[in-house]
Write a protein that holds these residues in place. Structure first.
Motif, PDB file in Angstrom:
ATOM      1  N   LEU A  81       0.853 -11.718 -11.474  1.00  0.00           N
ATOM      2  CA  LEU A  81       0.090 -12.612 -10.587  1.00  0.00           C
ATOM      3  C   LEU A  81      -1.154 -13.147 -11.309  1.00  0.00           C
ATOM      4  N   LEU A  82      -1.844 -12.260 -12.038  1.00  0.00           N
ATOM      5  CA  LEU A  82      -3.019 -12.683 -12.803  1.00  0.00           C
ATOM      6  C   LEU A  82      -2.631 -13.763 -13.812  1.00  0.00           C
ATOM      7  N   CYS A  83      -1.519 -13.549 -14.519  1.00  0.00           N
ATOM      8  CA  CYS A  83      -1.054 -14.548 -15.501  1.00  0.00           C
ATOM      9  C   CYS A  83      -0.746 -15.881 -14.827  1.00  0.00           C
ATOM     10  N   ASN A  84      -0.111 -15.817 -13.652  1.00  0.00           N
ATOM     11  CA  ASN A  84       0.165 -17.057 -12.905  1.00  0.00           C
ATOM     12  C   ASN A  84      -1.134 -17.773 -12.556  1.00  0.00           C
ATOM     13  N   ASP A  85      -2.119 -17.004 -12.100  1.00  0.00           N
ATOM     14  CA  ASP A  85      -3.414 -17.589 -11.734  1.00  0.00           C
ATOM     15  C   ASP A  85      -4.112 -18.211 -12.941  1.00  0.00           C
ATOM     16  N   LEU A  86      -3.929 -17.569 -14.099  1.00  0.00           N
ATOM     17  CA  LEU A  86      -4.576 -18.071 -15.323  1.00  0.00           C
ATOM     18  C   LEU A  86      -3.754 -19.163 -16.001  1.00  0.00           C
ATOM     19  N   GLN A  87      -2.526 -19.379 -15.487  1.00  0.00           N
ATOM     20  CA  GLN A  87      -1.583 -20.330 -16.086  1.00  0.00           C
ATOM     21  C   GLN A  87      -1.277 -19.952 -17.542  1.00  0.00           C
ATOM     22  N   VAL A  88      -1.026 -18.659 -17.721  1.00  0.00           N
ATOM     23  CA  VAL A  88      -0.723 -18.106 -19.043  1.00  0.00           C
ATOM     24  C   VAL A  88       0.583 -17.326 -18.924  1.00  0.00           C
ATOM     25  N   ASP A  89       1.463 -17.472 -19.907  1.00  0.00           N
ATOM     26  CA  ASP A  89       2.710 -16.703 -19.920  1.00  0.00           C
ATOM     27  C   ASP A  89       2.383 -15.215 -20.149  1.00  0.00           C
ATOM     28  N   PRO A  90       3.008 -14.307 -19.380  1.00  0.00           N
ATOM     29  CA  PRO A  90       2.726 -12.870 -19.579  1.00  0.00           C
ATOM     30  C   PRO A  90       2.994 -12.397 -21.018  1.00  0.00           C
ATOM     31  N   GLN A  91       3.890 -13.105 -21.735  1.00  0.00           N
ATOM     32  CA  GLN A  91       4.202 -12.738 -23.128  1.00  0.00           C
ATOM     33  C   GLN A  91       3.215 -13.359 -24.123  1.00  0.00           C
ATOM     34  N   ASP A  92       2.289 -14.148 -23.651  1.00  0.00           N
ATOM     35  CA  ASP A  92       1.317 -14.814 -24.529  1.00  0.00           C
ATOM     36  C   ASP A  92       0.420 -13.770 -25.187  1.00  0.00           C
ATOM     37  N   ILE A  93       0.175 -13.917 -26.468  1.00  0.00           N
ATOM     38  CA  ILE A  93      -0.639 -12.937 -27.207  1.00  0.00           C
ATOM     39  C   ILE A  93      -2.060 -12.830 -26.649  1.00  0.00           C
ATOM     40  N   VAL A  94      -2.516 -13.870 -25.957  1.00  0.00           N
ATOM     41  CA  VAL A  94      -3.887 -13.809 -25.426  1.00  0.00           C
ATOM     42  C   VAL A  94      -4.028 -12.670 -24.409  1.00  0.00           C
ATOM     43  N   MET A  95      -2.902 -12.271 -23.762  1.00  0.00           N
ATOM     44  CA  MET A  95      -2.971 -11.153 -22.818  1.00  0.00           C
ATOM     45  C   MET A  95      -3.190  -9.822 -23.550  1.00  0.00           C
ATOM     46  N   LEU A  96      -2.768  -9.759 -24.808  1.00  0.00           N
ATOM     47  CA  LEU A  96      -3.091  -8.580 -25.632  1.00  0.00           C
ATOM     48  C   LEU A  96      -4.601  -8.552 -25.911  1.00  0.00           C
ATOM     49  N   VAL A  97      -5.177  -9.734 -26.166  1.00  0.00           N
ATOM     50  CA  VAL A  97      -6.625  -9.816 -26.420  1.00  0.00           C
ATOM     51  C   VAL A  97      -7.394  -9.406 -25.153  1.00  0.00           C
ATOM     52  N   VAL A  98      -6.904  -9.856 -23.991  1.00  0.00           N
ATOM     53  CA  VAL A  98      -7.525  -9.455 -22.712  1.00  0.00           C
ATOM     54  C   VAL A  98      -7.502  -7.925 -22.600  1.00  0.00           C
ATOM     55  N   SER A  99      -6.355  -7.323 -22.887  1.00  0.00           N
ATOM     56  CA  SER A  99      -6.212  -5.858 -22.780  1.00  0.00           C
ATOM     57  C   SER A  99      -7.117  -5.143 -23.781  1.00  0.00           C
ATOM     58  N   TRP A 100      -7.290  -5.744 -24.949  1.00  0.00           N
ATOM     59  CA  TRP A 100      -8.191  -5.170 -25.971  1.00  0.00           C
ATOM     60  C   TRP A 100      -9.633  -5.165 -25.452  1.00  0.00           C
ATOM     61  N   HIS A 101     -10.045  -6.260 -24.810  1.00  0.00           N
ATOM     62  CA  HIS A 101     -11.397  -6.304 -24.236  1.00  0.00           C
ATOM     63  C   HIS A 101     -11.550  -5.242 -23.147  1.00  0.00           C
ATOM     64  N   MET A 102     -10.476  -5.006 -22.417  1.00  0.00           N
ATOM     65  CA  MET A 102     -10.539  -4.012 -21.332  1.00  0.00           C
ATOM     66  C   MET A 102     -10.392  -2.581 -21.861  1.00  0.00           C
ATOM     67  N   LYS A 103     -10.071  -2.472 -23.174  1.00  0.00           N
ATOM     68  CA  LYS A 103      -9.798  -1.151 -23.759  1.00  0.00           C
ATOM     69  C   LYS A 103      -8.715  -0.435 -22.948  1.00  0.00           C
ATOM     70  N   ALA A 104      -7.720  -1.209 -22.536  1.00  0.00           N
ATOM     71  CA  ALA A 104      -6.637  -0.659 -21.698  1.00  0.00           C
ATOM     72  C   ALA A 104      -5.855   0.389 -22.483  1.00  0.00           C
ATOM     73  N   SER A 105      -5.536   1.492 -21.832  1.00  0.00           N
ATOM     74  CA  SER A 105      -4.857   2.571 -22.567  1.00  0.00           C
ATOM     75  C   SER A 105      -3.348   2.367 -22.615  1.00  0.00           C
ATOM     76  N   THR A 106      -2.800   1.589 -21.678  1.00  0.00           N
ATOM     77  CA  THR A 106      -1.339   1.441 -21.606  1.00  0.00           C
ATOM     78  C   THR A 106      -0.958   0.003 -21.262  1.00  0.00           C
ATOM     79  N   MET A 107       0.124  -0.449 -21.857  1.00  0.00           N
ATOM     80  CA  MET A 107       0.647  -1.781 -21.579  1.00  0.00           C
ATOM     81  C   MET A 107       1.015  -1.926 -20.095  1.00  0.00           C
ATOM     82  N   CYS A 108       0.793  -3.102 -19.550  1.00  0.00           N
ATOM     83  CA  CYS A 108       1.197  -3.432 -18.170  1.00  0.00           C
ATOM     84  C   CYS A 108       0.461  -2.650 -17.100  1.00  0.00           C
ATOM     85  N   GLU A 109      -0.725  -2.126 -17.391  1.00  0.00           N
ATOM     86  CA  GLU A 109      -1.540  -1.552 -16.320  1.00  0.00           C
ATOM     87  C   GLU A 109      -3.016  -1.545 -16.716  1.00  0.00           C
ATOM     88  N   TYR A 110      -3.867  -1.779 -15.716  1.00  0.00           N
ATOM     89  CA  TYR A 110      -5.315  -1.685 -15.898  1.00  0.00           C
ATOM     90  C   TYR A 110      -5.868  -0.765 -14.820  1.00  0.00           C
TER      91      TYR A 110
END
Length: 259
Positions: A81-110
């Protein structure tokens, strides 16, 4: 501000609009970065005072929009849903950068804490600000130091909980994503080699050393040092390239015959 030229005035205005910072802070950040807007964002967003520019109530609203109905986390559906709101494909590498900023410990969850800390550090408390920051996050991949941090972060983020190594299929998917950005001509050969010869999970050492190999050894392997301290798997890869005629290098042939 009236003493500034028009170009500088426009940058101050743009900076204030995107960050919500005061004119004084905008001037400080822009002067510190020699009037480069992207550099000024870097200066601004790395400062601790950023927290005062995000509204916690708005963050709470954003979090609740994506939060899973049954657990206090954002899971795969919320991220979609977040990706849809941002108009970004969930597979887009920018979502990895987002997760890096969040220091997320696991893929597909925050977790809530990861979501809040990441967005506060980026100065985001609305979808509009989130969308505006996407191009900045893309630009971070062009910074060699940040790319290395994101690359090394990806290993822990993508592996299964409780596992030390990264499943081969996942590693291959991540390498194709990361090296599409960092353009390493041998990435497809590396992935084919792993599937043909290795077929096992990838260790953290191999993961981190491969970036060094891609960064320092030219694609024709002319500066490859067979006596260097590369992991065994990378040496095997070089042999594979040579055996299959993918790379013609007489020094490598001599070396592999001596082994």
């Amino acid at each position: 501000m009236h003493k500034l030229g028009r170009g500088h005035r426009d940058k101050v205005q743009q900076f204030m609009t995107i960050t919500g910072a005061s004119e004084k802070i905008a001037l400080q950040a822009l002067k510190a970065s020699d009037w480069h807007l992207e550099g000024a964002f870097d200066v601004f967003y790395s400062q601790p005072q950023i927290k005062s520019y995000t509204d916690t109530r708005h963050l709470e609203e954003l979090y609740n929009r994506y939060k899973d109905p049954y657990t206090d986390m954002i899971l795969a559906d919320g991220i979609t849903l977040l990706c849809n709101d941002l108009q970004v494909d969930p597979q887009d590498i920018v979502m990895l950068v987002v997760s890096w900023h969040m220091k997320a410990s696991t893929m597909c969850e925050y977790s809530k804490q990861e979501f809040f800390i990441g967005l506060q550090a980026l100065g985001i408390d609305s979808l509009e600000k989130f969308r505006e920051r996407i191009s900045f996050m893309r630009s971070e991949l062009k910074d060699e130091q940040k790319f290395r941090e994101i690359y090394n972060f990806a290993f822990g983020w993508a592996k299964e909980k409780g596992q030390k190594s990264l499943a081969l299929d996942t590693a291959i998917g991540m390498w194709q994503l990361l090296f599409a950005e960092k353009q390493w001509p041998l990435v497809d050969h590396w992935c084919q080699f792993l599937q043909a010869r290795h077929n096992k999970a990838i260790s953290r050492d191999t993961w981190s050393q491969l970036l060094e190999f891609a960064r320092t050894v030219d694609p024709a392997l002319s500066n490859y040092d067979a006596e260097g301290a590369w992991p065994y798997l990378i040496d095997e890869f070089v042999e594979y390239l040579n055996e299959n005629g993918i790379i013609q290098n007489s020094q490598l042939t001599d070396w592999s015959q001596k082994r």
